[in-house]
Motif scaffolding. Sequence first.
Motif: not given
Length: 375
Positions: A38-41, A191-196, A235-238, A307-311
Motif C-alpha cells: 500500500p501507498s504511504e498514508w 491488501g496485497v494482490t498476486p500482481f503486487d 496508472f500508478g499504485p492505485a 476513472v475508478p481504481g482497479l484494485r
Amino acid sequence: MRRLFFALCLMFVAGGALAQVILSDDEIALALAHGPWPSEWRPDSSNRVSGLSKAVTLGEALFHDPILSRDGTMSCATCHVPENGFSDGLTRGQGRVALDRNTLSLWNLTQHRWFGWSGDTDNLWAQSMTPILNPREMGHDTESLKVALSSSPHVEAYEALFGRLDQHEGQTIAVNVSKALAAFQETLVTGVTPFDSFRLALENGDVVTAGLYPLAAQRGLRIFVGKGRCAVCHFGPAFTNGEFHDAGVPYFMAGAGVDQGRFGGLTALFASPYTLDGAFSDDPDRTGAWAVRGVQRLPNDFGLFRVPGLRNVALTGPYMHDGSLPDLHAVVRHYNEIDLERMHADGEAILRPLGLSDGEVNDLVSFLESLTEGR
C-alpha cells in the motif's frame, strides 16, 4: 541489466513446472511504476479527526446504522456492502428511489483528489455527506439528522470528539458526522494482490517468485501497459489517474435525460460550501484548495466520468457509470469493439478499438483479476 535478465530468464520450480518472466526491460519498468502498495498514508489536514481511533470507531458505527437515513430503512452499508467490495452489485444504485449511476466502491479513497463519478466534491468528508442529505438517497436535512443523532446511542462518542451536540447547529453536526465517516473510510485499503507479489519480486530480484506469476496474467500486463493503452488512464499504485475521461459509454439515459458527467459535477462543486477552500475545512493553510480554485468547467466535460481504481476490481461489478457492463470480459470487449475514436487536444487518439484476439481478451482479464486479493 537485472531487468533484462528477468526478461530472458527461464527457471524450473517445484514439481518441475516451467516458470517464466516474459516481460521486456521497458515492460518491467512500467510494471514497477504501479507500486509499491500500500501507498504511504497521510492524515487529511482538512479533517481534524482523520486518523483518530475514536473517530474511526464512531465512523464505523455510523456507517452501519440506519439512523443516517431519514426513514431509518438504510445505512451506508446498505449500498456499500463489505462483501461486495463496498459496492452493491446492482446495475444502478437504489436509494429512496432508483438512482442514475452505478454505486462506486469505497476502497482506497485516500488516493483520490475528486470524489464520485462526476467529481462534485474534492474531499472525502464532503462526499460522505452527499448521500445523507440527498433527498433521492438517504433523505435527511441537517435538522432531521440532528434529531436522529440526538436520540441515538452515538451521542457520547460524538461529544468526545466534537463537543456538546446540543450546542451545535444541524449543519455543523452534518459536517462532523461526515468527518467521522471519512475517518472510517480512510481505513478501507485493499491488501496485497498476486500482481503486487509479482511486482515486489521483480523489484527485489527474486526470479523464482516472479516466475510463479501466471503467464496469462503476464501477457495481459503486456497488453495493459502496451497496445491496450489501459495504463494511460489506469496508472500508478492505485491504477487510476483520478481524472475524468470519455469511456465510450452513452450519457443519454432512457427516461432520465442526459447525465452531464463532469460538467454537472463541477456545477455542484462550485456551489458547495464544503470544499477544501471553504469554511468547514479544518486546514488553516487550505492545502489542496488549489484544485478547486483552478479547475474550469468546459463544454467538453459533458459525458466525462472519473476513472475508478482497479484494485479489487473483480469484486465490484457491474462496471461503468451506468452499470451497463456486467463483468470484466464485457468491459474488455467494450474497449475491443468500440466504434468511436476520441482525440486528446494534442491529437493523440485515446479511445479506439483495441483489436485484440479472443486469447488476448482472456489474457487481459487474467491480469485484471490478478489485481484482486485472493485471486
